[in-house]
Design a protein around this motif. Structure first.
Motif, PDB file in Angstrom:
ATOM      1  N   PHE A 122       0.834  -1.208   0.000  1.00 53.19           N
ATOM      2  CA  PHE A 122       0.000   0.000   0.000  1.00 53.19           C
ATOM      3  C   PHE A 122       0.866   1.254   0.000  1.00 53.19           C
ATOM      4  CE2 PHE A 122      -3.488  -2.813   1.025  1.00 53.19           C
ATOM      5  CZ  PHE A 122      -4.600  -2.142   0.549  1.00 53.19           C
ATOM      6  N   VAL A 123       1.941   1.236   0.783  1.00 56.26           N
ATOM      7  CA  VAL A 123       2.837   2.395   0.835  1.00 56.26           C
ATOM      8  C   VAL A 123       3.432   2.668  -0.547  1.00 56.26           C
ATOM      9  CG1 VAL A 123       5.030   3.231   1.779  1.00 56.26           C
ATOM     10  CG2 VAL A 123       3.350   2.150   3.295  1.00 56.26           C
ATOM     11  N   ALA A 124       3.804   1.612  -1.255  1.00 58.54           N
ATOM     12  CA  ALA A 124       4.367   1.779  -2.598  1.00 58.54           C
ATOM     13  C   ALA A 124       3.356   2.414  -3.552  1.00 58.54           C
ATOM     14  CB  ALA A 124       4.829   0.432  -3.143  1.00 58.54           C
ATOM     15  N   GLN A 125       2.076   2.071  -3.379  1.00 53.29           N
ATOM     16  CA  GLN A 125       1.042   2.598  -4.266  1.00 53.29           C
ATOM     17  C   GLN A 125       0.846   4.103  -4.130  1.00 53.29           C
ATOM     18  OE1 GLN A 125       0.668   0.324  -6.682  1.00 53.29           O
ATOM     19  NE2 GLN A 125      -1.554   0.494  -6.622  1.00 53.29           N
ATOM     20  N   VAL A 126       1.126   4.647  -2.943  1.00 54.30           N
ATOM     21  CA  VAL A 126       0.896   6.086  -2.733  1.00 54.30           C
ATOM     22  C   VAL A 126       2.195   6.890  -2.777  1.00 54.30           C
ATOM     23  CG1 VAL A 126      -1.151   5.596  -1.365  1.00 54.30           C
ATOM     24  CG2 VAL A 126       1.020   5.989  -0.195  1.00 54.30           C
ATOM     25  N   GLN A 127       3.289   6.253  -3.157  1.00 53.86           N
ATOM     26  CA  GLN A 127       4.568   6.948  -3.221  1.00 53.86           C
ATOM     27  C   GLN A 127       4.473   8.168  -4.136  1.00 53.86           C
ATOM     28  OE1 GLN A 127       7.792   4.422  -4.432  1.00 53.86           O
ATOM     29  NE2 GLN A 127       9.364   5.829  -3.715  1.00 53.86           N
ATOM     30  N   ALA A 239      -7.524  21.594   8.701  1.00 57.07           N
ATOM     31  CA  ALA A 239      -7.592  20.363   9.488  1.00 57.07           C
ATOM     32  C   ALA A 239      -6.888  19.248   8.729  1.00 57.07           C
ATOM     33  CB  ALA A 239      -9.052  19.976   9.770  1.00 57.07           C
ATOM     34  N   SER A 240      -6.453  18.268   9.463  1.00 55.64           N
ATOM     35  CA  SER A 240      -5.855  17.080   8.862  1.00 55.64           C
ATOM     36  C   SER A 240      -6.979  16.153   8.412  1.00 55.64           C
ATOM     37  CB  SER A 240      -4.966  16.378   9.897  1.00 55.64           C
ATOM     38  OG  SER A 240      -4.471  15.173   9.392  1.00 55.64           O
ATOM     39  N   LEU A 241      -6.883  15.664   7.174  1.00 56.00           N
ATOM     40  CA  LEU A 241      -7.947  14.834   6.610  1.00 56.00           C
ATOM     41  C   LEU A 241      -7.474  13.398   6.407  1.00 56.00           C
ATOM     42  CD1 LEU A 241      -9.445  17.198   3.890  1.00 56.00           C
ATOM     43  CD2 LEU A 241     -10.259  16.795   6.229  1.00 56.00           C
ATOM     44  N   GLU A 242      -8.323  12.474   6.825  1.00 50.43           N
ATOM     45  CA  GLU A 242      -8.052  11.045   6.668  1.00 50.43           C
ATOM     46  C   GLU A 242      -9.207  10.403   5.909  1.00 50.43           C
ATOM     47  OE1 GLU A 242      -7.949   7.163   9.633  1.00 50.43           O
ATOM     48  OE2 GLU A 242      -7.043   9.048  10.315  1.00 50.43           O
ATOM     49  N   ALA A 243      -8.899   9.637   4.866  1.00 55.12           N
ATOM     50  CA  ALA A 243      -9.918   8.910   4.117  1.00 55.12           C
ATOM     51  C   ALA A 243      -9.963   7.469   4.600  1.00 55.12           C
ATOM     52  CB  ALA A 243      -9.611   8.954   2.621  1.00 55.12           C
ATOM     53  N   SER A 244     -11.170   6.912   4.650  1.00 57.63           N
ATOM     54  CA  SER A 244     -11.329   5.554   5.146  1.00 57.63           C
ATOM     55  C   SER A 244     -12.551   4.916   4.509  1.00 57.63           C
ATOM     56  CB  SER A 244     -11.489   5.563   6.673  1.00 57.63           C
ATOM     57  OG  SER A 244     -11.588   4.259   7.186  1.00 57.63           O
ATOM     58  N   GLY A 245     -12.531   3.577   4.469  1.00 56.15           N
ATOM     59  CA  GLY A 245     -13.700   2.852   4.006  1.00 56.15           C
ATOM     60  C   GLY A 245     -13.472   2.046   2.747  1.00 56.15           C
ATOM     61  N   GLY A 246     -13.302   0.739   2.877  1.00 57.22           N
ATOM     62  CA  GLY A 246     -13.190  -0.146   1.735  1.00 57.22           C
ATOM     63  C   GLY A 246     -12.000   0.119   0.836  1.00 57.22           C
ATOM     64  N   VAL A 247     -10.896   0.549   1.400  1.00 60.58           N
ATOM     65  CA  VAL A 247      -9.718   0.902   0.599  1.00 60.58           C
ATOM     66  C   VAL A 247      -9.006  -0.367   0.130  1.00 60.58           C
ATOM     67  CG1 VAL A 247      -7.545   2.163   0.552  1.00 60.58           C
ATOM     68  CG2 VAL A 247      -9.442   3.000   1.970  1.00 60.58           C
ATOM     69  N   SER A 248      -8.669  -0.413  -1.145  1.00 61.75           N
ATOM     70  CA  SER A 248      -7.960  -1.558  -1.730  1.00 61.75           C
ATOM     71  C   SER A 248      -6.690  -1.073  -2.415  1.00 61.75           C
ATOM     72  CB  SER A 248      -8.848  -2.268  -2.754  1.00 61.75           C
ATOM     73  OG  SER A 248      -9.061  -1.439  -3.880  1.00 61.75           O
ATOM     74  N   LEU A 249      -5.844  -2.026  -2.806  1.00 64.11           N
ATOM     75  CA  LEU A 249      -4.643  -1.671  -3.552  1.00 64.11           C
ATOM     76  C   LEU A 249      -4.994  -0.973  -4.869  1.00 64.11           C
ATOM     77  CD1 LEU A 249      -2.260  -4.732  -3.089  1.00 64.11           C
ATOM     78  CD2 LEU A 249      -1.768  -2.355  -2.461  1.00 64.11           C
ATOM     79  N   GLU A 250      -6.135  -1.342  -5.430  1.00 64.02           N
ATOM     80  CA  GLU A 250      -6.556  -0.760  -6.701  1.00 64.02           C
ATOM     81  C   GLU A 250      -7.088   0.670  -6.539  1.00 64.02           C
ATOM     82  OE1 GLU A 250      -5.945  -4.819  -6.861  1.00 64.02           O
ATOM     83  OE2 GLU A 250      -7.511  -3.873  -5.631  1.00 64.02           O
ATOM     84  N   SER A 251      -7.647   0.980  -5.385  1.00 57.02           N
ATOM     85  CA  SER A 251      -8.276   2.289  -5.202  1.00 57.02           C
ATOM     86  C   SER A 251      -7.429   3.289  -4.431  1.00 57.02           C
ATOM     87  CB  SER A 251      -9.614   2.127  -4.467  1.00 57.02           C
ATOM     88  OG  SER A 251      -9.412   1.674  -3.137  1.00 57.02           O
ATOM     89  N   VAL A 252      -6.370   2.823  -3.771  1.00 57.50           N
ATOM     90  CA  VAL A 252      -5.667   3.691  -2.829  1.00 57.50           C
ATOM     91  C   VAL A 252      -4.936   4.838  -3.518  1.00 57.50           C
ATOM     92  CG1 VAL A 252      -3.518   2.329  -2.738  1.00 57.50           C
ATOM     93  CG2 VAL A 252      -4.237   3.682  -0.749  1.00 57.50           C
TER      94      VAL A 252
END
Length: 287
Positions: A122-127, A239-252
């Protein structure tokens, strides 16, 4: 975000190993007892697939309890990557003791390396974006500290450790408190005991209401991408924003590119597919 201290980790390792040995070894290893106690062996643990290695403190503690005279030489560091069929560690000592320690060592390695490996994916996907990958409380009972440690080994970050160290106000908390303002005011009265106060929102109206009363950490729950982009625009760094909910490698990746600060991913710790390790005995060290 919270993090585990060295003391917390050492305590968790000891407790985890206590339980693991109690359930596996119990009153004694009947099969290993067939081996002459004077017999020495060299055991090599091999990882059968590409992975991020995690679990060395747990292996060390198992050996300390079961095979105190054993010597371990690690070929891959904690948090390091390995290729399929790579030798991870070589352990020399009593054959009887190594046989007793084998499964417990492998169980910790296979579980924690699985978490670290998935986190690294997951970390690699958002690099290249500003988004951090964050875990949740969706952990295996009794292994929360261990799994959150593994998330860090994989390059992710920890959210709250439990209900005791941070405040996350959700829809039901707001309803029970009588409204958002009441819930946030109550949270601020215990701010000295919380590492952070965060409010979950599902609509842009809720987002605006939270910003209006000065909430500086917001969780965007199951919002579509367009709404998240608008939330980032409205918030404008307030504000600091965090996204959540059904996150996958394809959607991240798409989530990260909206401009959120963090993406929380439950699958890091709840959908664990063990990494394949095996231990093999030989009569000489690995060259």
């Amino acid at each position: 975000m919270t993090s585990t201290t060295d003391t917390d980790l050492a305590s968790a390792v000891a407790e985890n190993v206590d339980r693991a040995l109690a359930e596996d070894v119990g009153s004694g290893d009947l099969t290993a007892g067939l081996i002459d106690p004077a017999t020495q062996a060299v055991a090599t643990i091999i990882c059968r697939e590409a992975a991020v290695i995690c679990g060395q403190p747990w292996v060390a503690e198992v050996l300390r309890r079961v095979a105190p005279s054993a010597r371990a030489q690690w070929f891959v560091p904690e948090g390091g990557r390995c290729e399929p069929n790579q030798k991870i560690v070589q352990i020399s000592g009593s054959a009887r003791e190594l046989l007793t320690a084998e499964r417990t060592c492998l169980n910790f390695l296979q579980t924690l390396s699985a978490v670290a490996t998935k986190t690294a994916q997951f970390v690699a996907q958002v690099q290249g974006t500003n988004a951090a990958i964050v875990d949740l409380r969706k952990t295996l009972p009794g292994l929360r500290v261990a799994q959150k440690y593994a998330v860090r080994c994989g390059g992710g970050k920890n959210h709250r450790m439990g209900l005791f160290d941070a405040v996350l106000i959700k829809e039901n908390h707001i309803a029970a408190a009588g409204g958002l303002r009441q819930a946030v005011e109550a949270a601020r009265r215990v701010a000295d005991r919380a590492s952070f106060i965060q409010v979950e929102v599902e609509t842009l109206a809720q987002l605006q209401a939270a910003l209006d009363i000065g909430v500086n950490m917001l969780l965007l729950d199951n919002m579509p991408l367009e709404r998240i982009r608008e939330a980032v625009r409205i918030t404008a760094g307030r504000a600091s924003l965090e996204a959540s909910g059904g996150v996958s490698l394809e959607s991240v990746r798409a989530l990260a590119e909206t401009g959120v600060d963090r993406i929380s991913v439950g699958t890091l710790t709840k959908d664990v597919k063990a990494i394949d390790f095996s231990m093999r005995f030989s009569d000489k060290p690995v060259e």
